[in-house]
Design a protein around this motif. Structure first.
Motif, PDB file in Angstrom:
ATOM      1  N   SER A   1      -5.951  -1.611  -9.174  1.00  0.00           N
ATOM      2  CA  SER A   1      -5.791  -1.953  -7.768  1.00  0.00           C
ATOM      3  C   SER A   1      -5.702  -3.455  -7.550  1.00  0.00           C
ATOM      4  CB  SER A   1      -6.961  -1.418  -6.946  1.00  0.00           C
ATOM      5  OG  SER A   1      -6.856  -0.025  -6.808  1.00  0.00           O
ATOM      6  N   VAL A   2      -6.574  -4.223  -8.226  1.00  0.00           N
ATOM      7  CA  VAL A   2      -6.572  -5.675  -8.040  1.00  0.00           C
ATOM      8  C   VAL A   2      -5.227  -6.257  -8.448  1.00  0.00           C
ATOM      9  CG1 VAL A   2      -7.600  -7.857  -8.811  1.00  0.00           C
ATOM     10  CG2 VAL A   2      -9.071  -5.933  -8.244  1.00  0.00           C
ATOM     11  N   GLU A   3      -4.711  -5.824  -9.590  1.00  0.00           N
ATOM     12  CA  GLU A   3      -3.411  -6.322 -10.060  1.00  0.00           C
ATOM     13  C   GLU A   3      -2.314  -5.999  -9.049  1.00  0.00           C
ATOM     14  OE1 GLU A   3      -0.759  -8.349 -12.371  1.00  0.00           O
ATOM     15  OE2 GLU A   3      -2.938  -8.309 -12.581  1.00  0.00           O
ATOM     16  N   ALA A   4      -2.301  -4.787  -8.538  1.00  0.00           N
ATOM     17  CA  ALA A   4      -1.300  -4.379  -7.547  1.00  0.00           C
ATOM     18  C   ALA A   4      -1.434  -5.218  -6.271  1.00  0.00           C
ATOM     19  CB  ALA A   4      -1.446  -2.901  -7.224  1.00  0.00           C
ATOM     20  N   ILE A   5      -2.655  -5.487  -5.865  1.00  0.00           N
ATOM     21  CA  ILE A   5      -2.891  -6.281  -4.653  1.00  0.00           C
ATOM     22  C   ILE A   5      -2.406  -7.713  -4.854  1.00  0.00           C
ATOM     23  CG2 ILE A   5      -4.689  -7.279  -3.172  1.00  0.00           C
ATOM     24  CD1 ILE A   5      -6.260  -4.596  -3.626  1.00  0.00           C
ATOM     25  N   LEU A   6      -2.682  -8.296  -6.023  1.00  0.00           N
ATOM     26  CA  LEU A   6      -2.252  -9.676  -6.273  1.00  0.00           C
ATOM     27  C   LEU A   6      -0.730  -9.779  -6.366  1.00  0.00           C
ATOM     28  CD1 LEU A   6      -5.030 -10.904  -8.730  1.00  0.00           C
ATOM     29  CD2 LEU A   6      -4.755 -11.443  -6.287  1.00  0.00           C
ATOM     30  N   LYS A   7      -0.102  -8.782  -6.996  1.00  0.00           N
ATOM     31  CA  LYS A   7       1.372  -8.771  -7.040  1.00  0.00           C
ATOM     32  C   LYS A   7       1.943  -8.627  -5.636  1.00  0.00           C
ATOM     33  CE  LYS A   7       2.241  -7.124 -11.698  1.00  0.00           C
ATOM     34  NZ  LYS A   7       2.799  -6.065 -12.544  1.00  0.00           N
ATOM     35  N   ALA A   8       1.348  -7.757  -4.848  1.00  0.00           N
ATOM     36  CA  ALA A   8       1.799  -7.560  -3.478  1.00  0.00           C
ATOM     37  C   ALA A   8       1.613  -8.830  -2.642  1.00  0.00           C
ATOM     38  CB  ALA A   8       1.051  -6.394  -2.834  1.00  0.00           C
ATOM     39  N   THR A   9       0.549  -9.561  -2.906  1.00  0.00           N
ATOM     40  CA  THR A   9       0.301 -10.815  -2.190  1.00  0.00           C
ATOM     41  C   THR A   9       1.468 -11.772  -2.393  1.00  0.00           C
ATOM     42  OG1 THR A   9      -2.088 -10.554  -2.428  1.00  0.00           O
ATOM     43  CG2 THR A   9      -1.276 -12.779  -1.953  1.00  0.00           C
ATOM     44  N   ILE A  10       1.896 -11.918  -3.633  1.00  0.00           N
ATOM     45  CA  ILE A  10       3.027 -12.812  -3.934  1.00  0.00           C
ATOM     46  C   ILE A  10       4.294 -12.296  -3.254  1.00  0.00           C
ATOM     47  CG2 ILE A  10       4.483 -13.764  -5.767  1.00  0.00           C
ATOM     48  CD1 ILE A  10       1.625 -14.871  -5.785  1.00  0.00           C
ATOM     49  N   GLN A  11       4.529 -11.006  -3.328  1.00  0.00           N
ATOM     50  CA  GLN A  11       5.734 -10.425  -2.718  1.00  0.00           C
ATOM     51  C   GLN A  11       5.761 -10.655  -1.208  1.00  0.00           C
ATOM     52  OE1 GLN A  11       5.313  -6.417  -4.144  1.00  0.00           O
ATOM     53  NE2 GLN A  11       6.216  -6.883  -6.144  1.00  0.00           N
ATOM     54  N   ARG A  29       1.966  -3.154   1.240  1.00  0.00           N
ATOM     55  CA  ARG A  29       2.880  -3.428   0.124  1.00  0.00           C
ATOM     56  C   ARG A  29       2.288  -2.941  -1.200  1.00  0.00           C
ATOM     57  NH1 ARG A  29       8.173  -4.293  -1.080  1.00  0.00           N
ATOM     58  NH2 ARG A  29       8.239  -5.278  -3.109  1.00  0.00           N
ATOM     59  N   ALA A  30       0.976  -3.092  -1.364  1.00  0.00           N
ATOM     60  CA  ALA A  30       0.298  -2.679  -2.605  1.00  0.00           C
ATOM     61  C   ALA A  30       0.073  -1.174  -2.664  1.00  0.00           C
ATOM     62  CB  ALA A  30      -1.035  -3.409  -2.741  1.00  0.00           C
ATOM     63  N   GLY A  31       0.234  -0.507  -1.537  1.00  0.00           N
ATOM     64  CA  GLY A  31       0.003   0.933  -1.503  1.00  0.00           C
ATOM     65  C   GLY A  31      -1.468   1.303  -1.505  1.00  0.00           C
ATOM     66  N   VAL A  32      -2.288   0.430  -0.917  1.00  0.00           N
ATOM     67  CA  VAL A  32      -3.727   0.698  -0.817  1.00  0.00           C
ATOM     68  C   VAL A  32      -4.140   0.562   0.650  1.00  0.00           C
ATOM     69  CG1 VAL A  32      -4.201  -0.143  -3.158  1.00  0.00           C
ATOM     70  CG2 VAL A  32      -4.441  -1.718  -1.233  1.00  0.00           C
ATOM     71  N   SER A  33      -5.304   1.071   0.965  1.00  0.00           N
ATOM     72  CA  SER A  33      -5.792   0.919   2.341  1.00  0.00           C
ATOM     73  C   SER A  33      -6.335  -0.495   2.517  1.00  0.00           C
ATOM     74  CB  SER A  33      -6.902   1.931   2.619  1.00  0.00           C
ATOM     75  OG  SER A  33      -8.066   1.592   1.886  1.00  0.00           O
ATOM     76  N   VAL A  34      -6.407  -0.928   3.746  1.00  0.00           N
ATOM     77  CA  VAL A  34      -6.980  -2.245   4.043  1.00  0.00           C
ATOM     78  C   VAL A  34      -8.436  -2.273   3.583  1.00  0.00           C
ATOM     79  CG1 VAL A  34      -7.562  -3.885   5.871  1.00  0.00           C
ATOM     80  CG2 VAL A  34      -5.390  -2.675   5.944  1.00  0.00           C
ATOM     81  N   GLY A  35      -9.143  -1.149   3.732  1.00  0.00           N
ATOM     82  CA  GLY A  35     -10.533  -1.060   3.278  1.00  0.00           C
ATOM     83  C   GLY A  35     -10.650  -1.302   1.785  1.00  0.00           C
ATOM     84  N   THR A  36      -9.727  -0.750   1.022  1.00  0.00           N
ATOM     85  CA  THR A  36      -9.729  -0.974  -0.430  1.00  0.00           C
ATOM     86  C   THR A  36      -9.493  -2.448  -0.726  1.00  0.00           C
ATOM     87  OG1 THR A  36      -8.949   1.262  -0.876  1.00  0.00           O
ATOM     88  CG2 THR A  36      -8.573  -0.380  -2.600  1.00  0.00           C
ATOM     89  N   LEU A  37      -8.527  -3.053  -0.046  1.00  0.00           N
ATOM     90  CA  LEU A  37      -8.256  -4.485  -0.237  1.00  0.00           C
ATOM     91  C   LEU A  37      -9.517  -5.299   0.042  1.00  0.00           C
ATOM     92  CD1 LEU A  37      -5.152  -6.488   0.645  1.00  0.00           C
ATOM     93  CD2 LEU A  37      -7.335  -7.285   1.490  1.00  0.00           C
ATOM     94  N   TYR A  38     -10.210  -4.974   1.138  1.00  0.00           N
ATOM     95  CA  TYR A  38     -11.410  -5.722   1.516  1.00  0.00           C
ATOM     96  C   TYR A  38     -12.565  -5.531   0.526  1.00  0.00           C
ATOM     97  CZ  TYR A  38      -9.468  -7.224   5.973  1.00  0.00           C
ATOM     98  OH  TYR A  38      -8.709  -7.817   6.954  1.00  0.00           O
ATOM     99  N   GLN A  39     -12.529  -4.471  -0.268  1.00  0.00           N
ATOM    100  CA  GLN A  39     -13.554  -4.310  -1.311  1.00  0.00           C
ATOM    101  C   GLN A  39     -13.450  -5.434  -2.340  1.00  0.00           C
ATOM    102  OE1 GLN A  39     -12.936  -0.443  -3.013  1.00  0.00           O
ATOM    103  NE2 GLN A  39     -14.093   0.605  -1.422  1.00  0.00           N
ATOM    104  N   TYR A  40     -12.247  -5.930  -2.546  1.00  0.00           N
ATOM    105  CA  TYR A  40     -12.004  -6.974  -3.546  1.00  0.00           C
ATOM    106  C   TYR A  40     -11.852  -8.364  -2.941  1.00  0.00           C
ATOM    107  CZ  TYR A  40     -10.936  -2.864  -6.366  1.00  0.00           C
ATOM    108  OH  TYR A  40     -11.008  -1.667  -7.011  1.00  0.00           O
TER     109      TYR A  40
END
Length: 190
Positions: A1-11, A29-40
């Motif tokens: 998830s973290v890798e997908a979120i960081l790639k999505a951040t750049i995109q 963009r990362a295909g995760v919920s905002v709650g999941t993003l906020y966990q990291y």
């Protein structure tokens, strides 16, 4: 998830810019919920800081690897490999490098860059100490000059309108400059 979120951040950063980048857009963009993003990542700044940190870590690892690989080589081989490895790492994704460069002042980029630079400096000094040709200039000074020169050229490259177009020419010129400098700093020059 973290890798997908960081790639999505750049995109997302590339698509909409830093002003319009939101955690909601990145999560989608990362295909995760905002709650999941906020966990990291608790906020947008933490997200951008992590993306910049990851980018700088990749460059630092490339430099440390090439320094280990070049141990015992000639100064010219070391200089050529160092420049090539550094610029290849910086230019791996030029648009992402430019985008991250643009947000670095917003997310403590100076500290992140300084930490990477110190690690790289130690690796370069250690590599230079093993050179076949003996340096007459302190390895610490030579390493600092090499880093400053490489950083200046990479900055010039990333600030140009089309970094990909100028990459090979600037890399070749930088290799030439570094090799001449290293020769001038060795016992072989007289």
């Amino acid at each position: 998830s973290v890798e997908a979120i960081l790639k999505a951040t750049i995109q997302v950063l590339l698509k909409v810019g830093k002003e319009r980048l939101t955690t909601t857009r990145v999560a989608a963009r990362a295909g995760v919920s905002v709650g999941t993003l906020y966990q990291y990542f608790p906020n947008k700044s933490a997200l951008l800081r992590a993306a910049l940190q990851r980018h700088m870590d990749e460059i630092g690892e490339a430099l440390q690897t090439v320094c280990r690989e070049q141990s015992g080589s000639s100064l010219e081989q070391m200089g050529t490999a160092l420049v090539t490895s550094f610029l290849d790492a910086k230019m791996k994704e030029p648009k992402a490098s430019v985008a991250l460069y643009s947000v670095s002042s917003d997310v403590d980029g100076a500290r992140i860059s300084r930490e990477m630079s110190l690690k790289a400096n130690r690796a370069i000094v250690a590599m230079l100490a093993t050179a076949k040709d003996e340096l007459t200039t302190a390895p610490e000074l030579v390493a600092s000059m090499l880093q400053a020169t490489m950083a200046g050229v990479s900055r010039r490259l990333l600030e140009s309108t089309s970094p990909e177009t100028h990459y090979e020419k600037l890399r070749d010129e930088l290799v030439f400059l570094v090799c001449v400098y290293l020769r001038a700093c060795s016992k072989g020059s007289a």
